[in-house]
Scaffold this motif. Structure first.
Motif, PDB file in Angstrom:
ATOM      1  N   GLU A   1      36.138  37.397  33.970  1.00 52.37           N
ATOM      2  CA  GLU A   1      35.191  36.912  34.416  1.00 52.37           C
ATOM      3  C   GLU A   1      35.305  36.896  35.886  1.00 52.37           C
ATOM      4  O   GLU A   1      36.289  36.035  36.350  1.00 52.37           O
ATOM      5  N   LEU A   2      34.388  37.224  36.729  1.00 46.47           N
ATOM      6  CA  LEU A   2      34.488  37.336  38.169  1.00 46.47           C
ATOM      7  C   LEU A   2      34.346  35.908  38.862  1.00 46.47           C
ATOM      8  O   LEU A   2      35.054  35.642  39.739  1.00 46.47           O
ATOM      9  N   SER A   3      33.904  34.913  38.289  1.00 46.05           N
ATOM     10  CA  SER A   3      33.853  33.563  38.916  1.00 46.05           C
ATOM     11  C   SER A   3      35.046  33.042  38.996  1.00 46.05           C
ATOM     12  O   SER A   3      35.139  32.138  39.656  1.00 46.05           O
ATOM     13  N   LYS A   4      35.914  33.574  38.307  1.00 42.19           N
ATOM     14  CA  LYS A   4      37.383  32.952  38.440  1.00 42.19           C
ATOM     15  C   LYS A   4      38.028  33.531  39.822  1.00 42.19           C
ATOM     16  O   LYS A   4      39.067  32.881  39.952  1.00 42.19           O
ATOM     17  N   LEU A   5      37.603  34.554  40.277  1.00 44.77           N
ATOM     18  CA  LEU A   5      38.142  35.184  41.358  1.00 44.77           C
ATOM     19  C   LEU A   5      37.778  34.559  42.737  1.00 44.77           C
ATOM     20  O   LEU A   5      37.274  35.023  43.514  1.00 44.77           O
ATOM     21  N   GLU A   6      38.116  33.084  42.882  1.00 51.71           N
ATOM     22  CA  GLU A   6      37.704  32.559  44.013  1.00 51.71           C
ATOM     23  C   GLU A   6      38.139  32.759  45.568  1.00 51.71           C
ATOM     24  O   GLU A   6      37.487  32.483  46.225  1.00 51.71           O
ATOM     25  N   ARG A   7      39.262  33.667  45.638  1.00 51.10           N
ATOM     26  CA  ARG A   7      39.625  33.997  46.564  1.00 51.10           C
ATOM     27  C   ARG A   7      39.022  35.344  47.296  1.00 51.10           C
ATOM     28  O   ARG A   7      39.129  35.825  48.275  1.00 51.10           O
ATOM     29  N   LEU A   8      38.345  36.080  46.356  1.00 49.00           N
ATOM     30  CA  LEU A   8      37.544  37.293  46.594  1.00 49.00           C
ATOM     31  C   LEU A   8      36.765  37.224  47.933  1.00 49.00           C
ATOM     32  O   LEU A   8      35.942  36.259  47.808  1.00 49.00           O
ATOM     33  N   ASN A   9      36.777  38.268  48.707  1.00 46.90           N
ATOM     34  CA  ASN A   9      35.956  38.123  49.889  1.00 46.90           C
ATOM     35  C   ASN A   9      35.166  39.388  49.969  1.00 46.90           C
ATOM     36  O   ASN A   9      34.119  39.755  50.875  1.00 46.90           O
ATOM     37  N   ASP A  10      35.329  40.415  49.247  1.00 51.38           N
ATOM     38  CA  ASP A  10      34.744  41.563  49.241  1.00 51.38           C
ATOM     39  C   ASP A  10      34.440  42.310  47.881  1.00 51.38           C
ATOM     40  O   ASP A  10      35.430  42.300  47.166  1.00 51.38           O
TER      41      ASP A  10
END
Length: 110
Positions: A1-10
């Protein structure tokens, strides 16, 4: 689930078969670049209200809907492509975008 990638910037999911609601990305508050163009993502653009760090936003050729006033809440945009979406509103809503250098609204109801 993408919402768990809180550090993602791109995040670039352009030209993919990814499906889902835009709201699933609302927790990715560090995003600076988001490209969902030509994907199967749907939803209301108001779901991006928390993504205040966005600098480049590409939603062209999607089923994204909503009012342009919601996009105006993101203050650091320099590239905005909403062409061929279901967005409506007045382009004047973007007058507070002092960093905006690229704007594409073709084939919308703006």
């Amino acid at each position: 689930e993408l919402s768990k990638l809180e550090r993602l910037n791109d995040l670039d999911l352009s030209q993919t078969r990814v499906v889902g609601d835009l709201a699933a990305l609302s927790k990715l508050e560090r995003l600076e670049f988001l490209d969902l163009s030509q994907s199967q993502v749907v939803g209301n653009v108001s779901a991006l209200g928390n993504l205040t760090r966005l600098k480049r936003l590409q939603l062209s050729q999607t089923q994204i809907s909503g009012d342009l006033v919601e996009v105006s809440k993101v203050k650091e945009l320099w590239h905005l492509d909403l062409s061929q979406t279901r967005l409506v509103g007045d382009v004047g809503e973007l007058s507070n975008q002092s960093t905006l250098t690229y704007l594409q609204l073709s084939q919308t109801k703006v």
